[in-house]
Enzyme design. Sequence first.
Site, PDB file in Angstrom:
ATOM      1  N   TYR A  13       0.858  -1.197   0.000  1.00 54.54           N
ATOM      2  CA  TYR A  13       0.000   0.000   0.000  1.00 54.54           C
ATOM      3  C   TYR A  13       0.886   1.236   0.000  1.00 54.54           C
ATOM      4  CZ  TYR A  13       2.043  -1.184   4.170  1.00 54.54           C
ATOM      5  OH  TYR A  13       3.006  -1.543   5.050  1.00 54.54           O
ATOM      6  N   SER A 239       6.828  -0.777   9.503  1.00 53.81           N
ATOM      7  CA  SER A 239       6.491  -1.864   8.600  1.00 53.81           C
ATOM      8  C   SER A 239       5.111  -2.392   8.927  1.00 53.81           C
ATOM      9  CB  SER A 239       7.513  -2.992   8.716  1.00 53.81           C
ATOM     10  OG  SER A 239       7.234  -3.797   9.849  1.00 53.81           O
ATOM     11  N   LYS A 240       4.443  -2.849   7.877  1.00 55.07           N
ATOM     12  CA  LYS A 240       3.085  -3.322   8.074  1.00 55.07           C
ATOM     13  C   LYS A 240       3.042  -4.532   8.997  1.00 55.07           C
ATOM     14  CE  LYS A 240      -1.190  -4.257   5.797  1.00 55.07           C
ATOM     15  NZ  LYS A 240      -1.932  -4.292   4.541  1.00 55.07           N
ATOM     16  N   ARG A 241       3.995  -5.393   8.787  1.00 52.78           N
ATOM     17  CA  ARG A 241       3.999  -6.612   9.579  1.00 52.78           C
ATOM     18  C   ARG A 241       4.133  -6.299  11.067  1.00 52.78           C
ATOM     19  NH1 ARG A 241       8.606  -9.079   9.019  1.00 52.78           N
ATOM     20  NH2 ARG A 241       8.698  -9.763  11.173  1.00 52.78           N
TER      21      ARG A 241
END
Length: 468
Positions: A13, A239-241
């Site tokens: 994204y 970070s997304k994670r």
Amino acid sequence: MLRVRFAPSPTGYLHIGSARTFIFNWLYARRHGGTVVLRLDDTDVERNTQASVDSIFDGLNWLNLGWDEFYRQSDRLALHRAAAETILRKGLAYRDFTEARAAEESDVTSGWLFNPGMRELTPEESDRRAQDGEPFVLRYRVPRGEKHVVAFADGVFGKQTKLAQDIEDFALLRSNGMPTYHLASCADDVDLKITQIIRGQDHLTNTFKHVLIFEALGGDMPKFAHLPLLIAPDGAKLSKRKHGPVVSVTTYRDAGFLPHSYVNFLCLLGWSPKNDREQMSRQELIDAFGFEGINRSNAVVNFSEESPIDPKAQWLNGQHLRTMPLDELLPLVAPSLPPQEDAERFRFTVDAVRQRFTSLHDFATRGRGYFFADFEIDPSALDKLNQPQARVLLAQLGERLEQIPEFSEAICEAELRKLAEERGVKPGLLINASRVALTGQAVGPSAFVVFSCVGRERVIERLKRVRA
RNA sequence: GGCGCUAUCGUCUAACGGUUAGGACAGAGCCCUCUCAAGGCUUAAAUAGGGGUUCGAUUCCCCUUAGCGCUACCA
């Protein structure tokens, strides 16, 4: 002619750090009458997704800044290959026929610079083996002279130098013939006549490689300016994670942010107008923006599990919400509400309630009673309504308001105070109770303003209803 | 490991080598008041550590420490 570019790779994204990079590029271009190029750096076919492309456009469109030209790297393969060919023909690159190193083997402590035996291949042998279909990686032939220095001037970080002997022979073309990021990016920057590259600091050391490529390709060297990174409170890269949706710009759109206020907030991370201004209009940002105001240290986005939104961003959104031109705000709040019959009253109401809201969502949630026929009474507001006599008196007030010839704040106030006096209660009791009866909320604008917002018919109906 | 970059209140940041180190958010308190905001006032809160240079270092230099980045046939 000044030309900047924003070149996201569609592998996720739109990250808020990328969004800020885009904004700074945009501001710099607008400030100097330049052109903004949007380029999708999609040379990594393994990791690119259409969902990511969509989400990047979602985010960019929401920011509402726009761009002037658009390209996709995947449409420009021929150009990249030609660039590789040029560098090879100049002797500044060579084919490396070594098999790909296994990922586990790529020991980062080894100080690897190049694979043995490949730099020295004669052009004849190199051509022959390539002709025979032997796979190879095209590598830049980094100068190995003891004192060779690669240098550039960075608009933010100042003069940067590095010994060529500390730069490995990086890849230009993969063994499948696809260009690497370094090659594609530089070849495109040359072809698109980019004059100023503004990007994240994670590319600062890559820039030495890019300088070598630009030199090999000829033409004008763009200028560079690197931006400090946006990091999480724990100091790690966002970070997304690890950090979840706080890293995606669409999260802020979905949280009811005004696009401009989020732009404003992002600008304040790593950049300062240096005169203590914080809330700024788009034009003010354009006028104030420059590399002198950019910091060199990373900026923390302040969020936690309990409050995933940076409190300063929320505050700034509230500031914009209550000070922006009302006519710009109305179309942003209307979609979350049922059709409003009385346009003039709608304007008045939005203007009254926005003073204490910080999100666009607040109009349909905390402000529900103002805009919807049905609403719940907030449990925390109930005790204002449950004061002795309150419900009965409210109903009586409703009956009296039915009789008055004209409905206005002044008259409502007079009626309410008269009733309070007659019954020997403090006006405050009825004032606060009526706000609850009319809106379901104990908090909000002055109660008599609320009378106007809600309107005569609904006021009477809601006041009488509380008796039950 | 090598190379590069960075270091001011909890967070975002300001300070031509000379300031009681300023502002903002968040926190605490007060004022205002029909509630809640807004607004006003007050308060707590920082120059990572050590060496230099200088009459004088947040500021310039060096070292240490810490963090980040790059070190891929990712971008």
